[in-house]
Design a protein around this motif. Structure first.
Motif, PDB file in Angstrom:
ATOM      1  N   ASP A 162       0.744  -1.229   0.093  1.00 13.35           N
ATOM      2  CA  ASP A 162       0.049  -0.083  -0.027  1.00 13.35           C
ATOM      3  C   ASP A 162       0.811   1.122  -0.080  1.00 13.35           C
ATOM      4  N   PRO A 163       1.331   1.630  -1.208  1.00 14.22           N
ATOM      5  CA  PRO A 163       2.246   2.722  -1.342  1.00 14.22           C
ATOM      6  C   PRO A 163       1.576   4.237  -0.552  1.00 14.22           C
ATOM      7  N   LYS A 164       0.719   4.377  -0.413  1.00 10.24           N
ATOM      8  CA  LYS A 164      -0.018   5.454   0.297  1.00 10.24           C
ATOM      9  C   LYS A 164      -0.460   5.317   1.508  1.00 10.24           C
ATOM     10  N   ASN A 165      -0.031   4.277   2.228  1.00 11.15           N
ATOM     11  CA  ASN A 165      -0.393   3.894   3.720  1.00 11.15           C
ATOM     12  C   ASN A 165      -0.002   5.021   4.495  1.00 11.15           C
ATOM     13  N   ALA A 191       5.632  13.172   0.554  1.00 11.28           N
ATOM     14  CA  ALA A 191       4.629  12.010   0.037  1.00 11.28           C
ATOM     15  C   ALA A 191       3.489  11.813   1.039  1.00 11.28           C
ATOM     16  N   LEU A 192       3.780  11.870   2.512  1.00  9.34           N
ATOM     17  CA  LEU A 192       2.555  11.789   3.455  1.00  9.34           C
ATOM     18  C   LEU A 192       1.801  12.775   3.333  1.00  9.34           C
ATOM     19  N   LEU A 193       2.095  13.978   3.123  1.00  9.89           N
ATOM     20  CA  LEU A 193       1.330  15.049   3.091  1.00  9.89           C
ATOM     21  C   LEU A 193       0.421  15.215   1.781  1.00  9.89           C
ATOM     22  N   GLN A 194       1.097  14.588   0.586  1.00  3.20           N
ATOM     23  CA  GLN A 194       0.416  14.339  -0.424  1.00  3.20           C
ATOM     24  C   GLN A 194      -0.915  13.433  -0.365  1.00  3.20           C
ATOM     25  N   VAL A 195      -0.592  12.403   0.546  1.00  3.71           N
ATOM     26  CA  VAL A 195      -1.920  11.794   1.029  1.00  3.71           C
ATOM     27  C   VAL A 195      -2.787  12.398   1.851  1.00  3.71           C
ATOM     28  N   GLU A 196      -2.294  13.057   2.758  1.00  3.83           N
ATOM     29  CA  GLU A 196      -3.167  13.677   3.852  1.00  3.83           C
ATOM     30  C   GLU A 196      -2.485  14.957   3.971  1.00  3.83           C
ATOM     31  N   PRO A 197      -3.237  16.005   3.097  1.00  2.00           N
ATOM     32  CA  PRO A 197      -2.514  17.561   3.309  1.00  2.00           C
ATOM     33  C   PRO A 197      -3.009  18.086   4.613  1.00  2.00           C
ATOM     34  N   SER A 198      -3.546  17.742   5.308  1.00  4.64           N
ATOM     35  CA  SER A 198      -4.124  18.563   6.533  1.00  4.64           C
ATOM     36  C   SER A 198      -3.317  17.959   7.716  1.00  4.64           C
TER      37      SER A 198
END
Length: 314
Positions: A162-165, A191-198
């Motif tokens: 899961d690359p966006k975990n 990369a994490l902020l691209q998944v969860e910007p907030s």
């Protein structure tokens, strides 16, 4: 004020809303210990046939029953050890939690290696999800025990599925911060902020990683300048260098000279090969010409204009 990574103060002030949360997982549907391992022999033609056929049917049924028992045991083990690991983690027994999760991961690996759900895509996806959750939990466990490289390893294992975990990304970045790999930690945080910007924790980690990377770069530059400052202050050209200065010059120039030599090596090899081929060609032409002249002189070969010209040139 830059808080040194790895210090108690750094670990205390870091918000870890995602890092400390451990995942559970519901049992996979369609697989319970009550349904597996019956070991019953097939009915029908196997009973009415020959003795050999009856024994073969019984043996096949026994093997099938044993296989089902192993499958059920693996299914039960992975769920039981996952839950046990979660309980041990909540008690603060991180080593025991990691041991339980390792056993759960082994059961998942057994299920995948044996292809138990290869024809059941829904159950197979649940096993993949279980593998991801166990790997994420193990990454958190290794963060607690201070085994940063292991934490990165299991975070990567979860990210492979899961690359966006977000939990895997956060825990990988946390371990890289502890390893002082600030540039890599910043990259994972982005990369994490691209998944969860907030995600506030990810924003804070990104800022801290960038700040520490800048501090680390400045310190490295200062150390480099300090190392070479003595060499940079060139001594008087009219005064012969001391033995120490000669040795220091050799030591610091040797890597650069070696790199240049390696860069020029292909060119040197090509030039050497060209010289060898040119010399071989010249020798062969001279040998061929001498042989032709002898054959023509003996009347065994008709005189050619080129050989006459070559003989005249000699």
């Amino acid at each position: 004020v830059v808080v040194q990574p790895g210090s108690p103060a750094w670990c205390a002030v870091r918000p870890r809303p995602m890092a400390d949360e451990i995942d559970g997982f519901p049992p996979i549907a369609g697989f319970s210990s009550g349904e597996a391992g019956t070991g019953e022999t097939p009915s029908g033609n196997a009973v009415g046939g020959s003795v050999e056929g009856a024994e073969g049917g019984h043996r096949d049924g026994q093997i099938e029953g044993e296989t089902q028992e192993k499958e059920a045991d693996a299914e039960a083990t992975k769920q039981r050890e996952l839950d046990k690991g979660k309980d041990e983690y909540n008690r603060g027994n991180y080593e025991e939690a990691l041991k339980a999760w390792s056993r759960s991961m082994m059961s998942v690996k057994y299920i995948l290696d044996k292809g138990l759900y290869k024809d059941k895509p829904e159950q197979l996806q649940e096993v993949f999800d279980m593998e991801t959750k166990v790997a994420v939990n193990m990454a958190q466990g290794y963060l607690k025990t201070g085994e940063w490289c292991k934490a990165v390893e299991y975070a990567d294992k979860a990210l492979a599925r899961d690359p966006k975990n977000p939990k895997a990304l956060y825990r990988k970045a946390s371990a890289q911060m502890q390893l002082l790999s600030f540039a890599e930690a910043a990259e994972v945080s982005e990369a994490l902020l691209q998944v969860e910007p907030s995600n506030a924790a990810a924003k804070q980690m990104l800022a801290e990683a960038r700040r520490n990377a800048q501090v680390s770069n400045r310190r490295a530059k200062k150390m480099s300048q300090k190392m070479f400052s003595g060499m940079g202050q060139a001594h008087d050209q009219h005064v012969p260098p001391t033995d120490r200065e000669q040795w220091m010059d050799f030591i610091f120039s040797a890597p650069g000279n070696a790199v240049l030599w390696l860069q020029e090596l292909p060119k040197r090899c090509r030039g050497f090969l060209q010289d060898v081929l040119h010399e071989a060609r010249q020798r062969w032409l001279a040998l061929a010409l001498g042989l032709r002249l002898k054959l023509e002189a003996a009347g065994l070969l008709r005189r050619h204009a080129s050989t006459a010209a070559a003989k005249k040139a000699e």
